[in-house]
Design a protein around this motif. Sequence first.
Motif, mmCIF file in Angstrom:
data_model
loop_
_atom_site.group_PDB
_atom_site.id
_atom_site.type_symbol
_atom_site.label_atom_id
_atom_site.label_comp_id
_atom_site.label_asym_id
_atom_site.label_seq_id
_atom_site.Cartn_x
_atom_site.Cartn_y
_atom_site.Cartn_z
ATOM 1 N N PRO A 23 61.170 40.116 64.336
ATOM 2 C CA PRO A 23 62.572 40.028 63.893
ATOM 3 C C PRO A 23 62.821 41.035 62.771
ATOM 4 C CG PRO A 23 61.291 38.157 63.061
ATOM 5 C CD PRO A 23 60.399 38.907 63.999
ATOM 6 N N ASN A 24 64.044 41.554 62.691
ATOM 7 C CA ASN A 24 64.352 42.477 61.584
ATOM 8 C C ASN A 24 64.855 41.683 60.370
ATOM 9 O OD1 ASN A 24 67.060 41.896 62.178
ATOM 10 N ND2 ASN A 24 67.182 43.609 63.643
ATOM 11 N N THR A 25 64.891 42.331 59.230
ATOM 12 C CA THR A 25 65.252 41.601 58.010
ATOM 13 C C THR A 25 66.259 42.356 57.152
ATOM 14 O OG1 THR A 25 64.365 40.455 56.052
ATOM 15 C CG2 THR A 25 63.347 42.564 56.607
ATOM 16 N N LEU A 55 63.917 46.993 59.295
ATOM 17 C CA LEU A 55 64.750 46.871 58.099
ATOM 18 C C LEU A 55 66.212 47.008 58.488
ATOM 19 C CD1 LEU A 55 64.634 46.535 55.038
ATOM 20 C CD2 LEU A 55 64.424 49.035 54.855
ATOM 21 N N SER A 56 66.913 45.909 58.453
ATOM 22 C CA SER A 56 68.305 45.911 58.871
ATOM 23 C C SER A 56 69.182 46.562 57.795
ATOM 24 C CB SER A 56 68.701 44.465 59.138
ATOM 25 O OG SER A 56 70.059 44.336 59.298
ATOM 26 N N GLU A 57 68.943 46.228 56.555
ATOM 27 C CA GLU A 57 69.764 46.742 55.455
ATOM 28 C C GLU A 57 69.179 46.253 54.135
ATOM 29 O OE1 GLU A 57 73.471 44.537 55.988
ATOM 30 O OE2 GLU A 57 72.239 42.754 56.222
ATOM 31 N N GLY A 109 70.657 40.680 59.114
ATOM 32 C CA GLY A 109 69.332 40.653 59.734
ATOM 33 C C GLY A 109 68.972 39.272 60.256
ATOM 34 N N GLN A 110 67.943 39.236 61.098
ATOM 35 C CA GLN A 110 67.513 37.937 61.635
ATOM 36 C C GLN A 110 66.756 37.134 60.582
ATOM 37 O OE1 GLN A 110 65.775 40.413 64.699
ATOM 38 N NE2 GLN A 110 66.394 38.870 66.193
ATOM 39 N N VAL A 111 66.174 37.853 59.640
ATOM 40 C CA VAL A 111 65.445 37.218 58.540
ATOM 41 C C VAL A 111 66.090 37.692 57.247
ATOM 42 C CG1 VAL A 111 63.210 37.269 57.315
ATOM 43 C CG2 VAL A 111 63.265 37.013 59.817
#
Length: 464
Positions: A23-25, A55-57, A109-111
């Motif tokens: 999952p991305n975060t 890394l989403s943001e 993000g998912q996390v």
Amino acid sequence: YPKARLFSFCSRCKTKVYPDELPNTSVVIVFHNEAWSTLLRTVYSVINRSPRYLLSEVILVDDASERDFLKLTLENYVKNLEVPVKIIRMEERSGLIRARLRGAAASKGQVITFLDAHCECTLGWLEPLLARIKEDRKTVVCPIIDVISDDTFEYMAGSDMTYGGFNWKLNFRWYPVPQREMDRRKGDRTLPVRTPTMAGGLFSIDRNYFEEIGTYDAGMDIWGGENLEMSFRIWQCGGSLEIVTCSHVGHVFRKATPYTFPGGTGHVINKNNRRLAEVWMDEFKDFFYIISPGVVKVDYGDVSVRKTLRENLKCKPFSWYLENIYPDSQIPRRYYSLGEIRNVETNQCLDNMGRKENEKVGIFNCHGMGGNQVFSYTADKEIRTDDLCLDVSRLSGPVIMLKCHHMRGNQLWEYDAERLTLRHVNSNQCLDEPSEEDKMVPTMQDCSGSRSQQWLLRNMTLGA
Ligand SMILES: *[C@@H]1O[C@H](CO)[C@@H](O)[C@H](O)[C@H]1NC(C)=O
Ligand SMILES: *[C@@H]1O[C@H](CO)[C@@H](O)[C@H](O)[C@H]1NC(C)=O
């Protein structure tokens, strides 16, 4: 920041293989008057040491800083970074808890990974955290926190042999990882450590699970107590909390904090601690209240929303947590008494007199106010006040307060509720009143049945 650090914290961590599909975060960082260098060091280390697709943001939440460079200068600077960096400004000082809630609400993000604003992520920090959440979305994970000196910025690896606990005053403390947890992991130190509590600054949590489990207690002010609140909530409500030993993040431990606490540090932390005690600790909140009796006067606001949350999530009682998650807790799951220990002949009470570890326990006129005169005689037959136990290592004393070790030995006492004697098992001597030479400390004598060897152990009630 210094060039890439390739640590060999644990060589077996380096050869671990993680799934490709993680999952991305979003990384949420709250800051208040942070120095430019430490803030940017945190942001750069996140960007440079995280695989881009994970890394989403990065979300920076400014909790009403006053420093100029944290305004437009910062905004212009982060525009040029290769990862989207969002800056959110709180309109007024709101504290860590409410600022993190704002950051979380804006995240995609998912996390969600929360970091402090003065950290340095190391190579490979992120994958082990996300992999564990992928395995079990109800696991909340913390990295090992390495120590960055605030004098020299020297970097020192943190230990994988300590985990999070707390004392009767509800201060977070690190304690050695107990043998039972080593055994559960069959000696594999690359496996996560199940920890009773977290320090709170750095952790990752599945985004939806963060919502389901009740985010933070928004009724808490500024900072303090929220880490224990979240720890109890996660465990009691069916999740788990772990330190992922293959993930390392450095943290600058500051001697002074730029944070101010409107209303005073003590007041804010007492209020927050009362909220967590009232909602999560059931009858065991007495340990907190009795050792710090002034706290009961602090107004803690309305906790009905949090109590409803606890009901809706069908969370387990605090006794379950003590029994199953934290059996080596400083708060005993079962005990015979919690209150003063009073000598029948002299009517004086055992009193730690504000002394510390390794010093003799005192005796003084009973004041009935808790605090220094509170001891618990536990089902494990220790006489303890917080994390210190009465310990006798020689015939005829002295009676010293030492860290409780749960190994019985010199800390094992037998209370005879009929004869009212406290017999130290190893020496087979009895606790007795002071001698002529030192009237401030109890003595150890051969058991004689005299009134000076009789002690009343009480359960104290608050306000009595
Ligand atoms: C994060 O992952 C989700 C699910 O795969 C995807 O929809 C989303 O675009 C990703 N976000 C970023 C910024 O990579
Ligand atoms: C004190 O309280 C504890 C916990 O409720 C209880 O188990 C114990 O029996 C009580 N002891 C006395 C002496 O009343």
